[in-house]
Design an enzyme around this catalytic site. Structure first.
Site, short mmCIF file in Angstrom:
data_model
loop_
_atom_site.label_atom_id
_atom_site.label_comp_id
_atom_site.label_asym_id
_atom_site.label_seq_id
_atom_site.Cartn_x
_atom_site.Cartn_y
_atom_site.Cartn_z
N ASN A 1 -6.24 0.67 -1.32
CA ASN A 1 -5.25 -0.21 -0.71
C ASN A 1 -4.67 0.52 0.50
O ASN A 1 -3.88 1.45 0.34
CB ASN A 1 -4.17 -0.54 -1.75
CG ASN A 1 -3.03 -1.36 -1.17
OD1 ASN A 1 -3.12 -1.82 -0.03
ND2 ASN A 1 -1.97 -1.53 -1.94
N TRP A 2 -5.08 0.10 1.67
CA TRP A 2 -4.61 0.78 2.89
C TRP A 2 -3.16 0.45 3.20
O TRP A 2 -2.56 1.07 4.07
CB TRP A 2 -5.48 0.38 4.10
CG TRP A 2 -6.91 0.81 4.05
CD1 TRP A 2 -7.56 1.41 3.00
CD2 TRP A 2 -7.88 0.69 5.09
NE1 TRP A 2 -8.87 1.67 3.33
CE2 TRP A 2 -9.08 1.23 4.62
CE3 TRP A 2 -7.83 0.17 6.39
CZ2 TRP A 2 -10.25 1.26 5.39
CZ3 TRP A 2 -8.99 0.19 7.16
CH2 TRP A 2 -10.18 0.74 6.67
N LYS A 3 -2.61 -0.55 2.53
CA LYS A 3 -1.24 -1.01 2.82
C LYS A 3 -1.12 -1.32 4.33
O LYS A 3 -2.10 -1.78 4.92
CB LYS A 3 -0.22 0.01 2.32
CG LYS A 3 -0.48 0.38 0.85
CD LYS A 3 0.62 1.11 0.17
CE LYS A 3 0.23 1.37 -1.29
NZ LYS A 3 1.31 1.96 -2.06
N HIS B 1 1.05 -6.99 -6.05
CA HIS B 1 1.35 -5.57 -5.85
C HIS B 1 2.87 -5.39 -5.87
O HIS B 1 3.61 -6.25 -5.39
CB HIS B 1 0.77 -5.09 -4.51
CG HIS B 1 0.84 -3.60 -4.39
ND1 HIS B 1 2.00 -2.95 -4.05
CD2 HIS B 1 -0.08 -2.64 -4.62
CE1 HIS B 1 1.78 -1.64 -4.07
NE2 HIS B 1 0.51 -1.42 -4.41
N GLU C 1 4.80 -3.78 -4.13
CA GLU C 1 5.46 -3.87 -2.81
C GLU C 1 5.62 -5.33 -2.38
O GLU C 1 6.57 -5.67 -1.66
CB GLU C 1 4.68 -3.04 -1.78
CG GLU C 1 4.91 -1.54 -2.02
CD GLU C 1 3.74 -0.64 -1.71
OE1 GLU C 1 2.83 -1.06 -0.97
OE2 GLU C 1 3.72 0.49 -2.23
N GLU D 1 0.04 -0.20 -12.30
CA GLU D 1 0.64 0.74 -11.36
C GLU D 1 2.12 0.91 -11.69
O GLU D 1 2.94 0.05 -11.31
CB GLU D 1 0.51 0.22 -9.92
CG GLU D 1 -0.92 0.06 -9.45
CD GLU D 1 -1.00 0.08 -7.92
OE1 GLU D 1 -1.69 0.95 -7.39
OE2 GLU D 1 -0.35 -0.76 -7.27
N GLY E 1 3.24 6.29 -4.46
CA GLY E 1 3.63 6.99 -3.24
C GLY E 1 4.65 8.10 -3.45
O GLY E 1 5.25 8.59 -2.50
N SER F 1 -0.23 7.42 -7.08
CA SER F 1 -0.46 8.82 -6.71
C SER F 1 -1.77 9.39 -7.26
O SER F 1 -1.84 10.56 -7.65
CB SER F 1 0.73 9.69 -7.15
OG SER F 1 1.91 9.27 -6.49
N GLY G 1 -3.73 4.33 -3.07
CA GLY G 1 -3.04 4.08 -1.81
C GLY G 1 -3.32 5.19 -0.81
O GLY G 1 -4.38 5.22 -0.17
N GLY G 2 -2.40 6.13 -0.71
CA GLY G 2 -2.47 7.18 0.30
C GLY G 2 -3.82 7.89 0.39
O GLY G 2 -4.35 8.10 1.49
P1 13P Z 1 -0.37 5.70 -3.82
O1 13P Z 1 -1.76 6.07 -4.29
O2 13P Z 1 -0.10 6.05 -2.41
O3 13P Z 1 0.66 6.19 -4.79
O4 13P Z 1 -0.29 4.09 -3.88
C1 13P Z 1 -0.69 3.43 -5.03
C2 13P Z 1 -0.74 1.99 -4.74
O5 13P Z 1 0.27 1.34 -4.60
C3 13P Z 1 -2.05 1.36 -4.60
O6 13P Z 1 -1.96 -0.02 -4.59
#
Ligand code: 13P
Length: 248
Positions: free
Chosen positions: A9-11, A96, A98, A166, A172, A212, A233-234
């Site tokens: 997920n590149w967000k 998600h 977010e 999640e 994050g 994470s 994510g990251g």
């Molecule tokens: P991180 O891996 O940056 O913690 O993000 C997880 C996430 O929200 C993937 O959708």
């Protein structure tokens, strides 16, 4: 055991040149090896066209980060599941944390979006997870049960959905749930799916862990029972890291 699914997920990150470098790097690895996991990238909507043209005809799948519940209409700024399918996506993230936080999405919104995704022929990756407060107050399993019950489409085809657990506090933050915590929640989700779809069908649903995930903890997390992949994510923004999470 189902084949593992590693979703990135590149967000709200990336650019056209970043996408071409990252997808190019990933493809040079995926296309050269017989990998034991499936890979999906979910770039921001504005980069879907670039990423889809790079990934066309390869083993890399592409997903949206969100979709609207309606097929079309006066919804400025939104993208329908039908359109995501039409341009070549195979997946879409729904619910998600977010989206739930930034846009006030409720379980019933997530259910409507996931229903639209299924109708369009996309696989929704339905995200659930407790906040830190909910965990500390001992309500994790209650929250998970509510989210699973209320976010899944009524007539969901079990072969076309993916769940992603999640924990919000692990996203994050660099904090990861312990393997025991992850096992407890994933086993619980599996049993909720069993009561809904029966054991055989439920066992084939991928349940991803996210929060994470990085190369240094991926092996341990992916070895936990009922963890069928990762939502990253990251670490999905670096070819070597994303690749190392899925292949070892
Ligand atoms: P991180 O891996 O940056 O913690 O993000 C997880 C996430 O929200 C993937 O959708």
């Amino acid at each position: 055991m189902v084949r593992k699914l590693i979703a990135g997920n590149w967000k709200m990150n990336g650019s056209v040149s970043f996408a071409s470098e990252l997808v190019g790097g990933l493809l040079s690895k995926i296309e050269q090896q017989d990998v034991s996991a499936d890979f999906v990238v979910c770039p921001p909507a504005a980069l879907l066209g670039s990423v889809l043209s790079l990934a066309k005809g390869t083993k890399l799948s592409v997903g949206g980060q969100d979709c609207h519940a309606n097929v079309s209409g006066a919804h400025t700024g939104d993208t329908s599941a039908e359109l995501l399918k039409d341009i070549g996506c195979g997946y879409v993230l729904t619910g998600h944390s977010e989206r739930r936080t930034d846009h006030g999405e409720t379980d019933s919104d997530v259910k409507a979006k996931s229903t639209a995704a299924l109708k369009a022929g996309l696989t929704p990756i339905i995200c659930i997870g407790e906040t830190e407060g909910e965990r500390v107050s001992g309500n994790t399993l209650k929250v998970i049960e509510q989210q699973v019950t209320n976010s899944l489409p009524d007539d969901a085809d079990s072969s076309a959905i993916v769940l992603a657990y999640e924990p919000v506090w692990a996203i994050g933050t660099g904090k990861t749930a312990t393997p025991d915590d992850v096992a407890e929640v994933h086993n619980f989700i599996r049993e909720l799916l069993v009561s809904r779809f029966g054991r055989e069908a439920a066992n084939k649903i991928n349940i991803l862990y996210g929060g994470s995930v990085k190369p240094s903890n991926a092996a341990e997390l992916l070895a936990v029972s009922n963890v069928d992949g990762a939502l990253v994510g990251g670490a999905s923004l670096k070819v070597e890291d994303f690749w190392a999470i899925g292949v070892r």
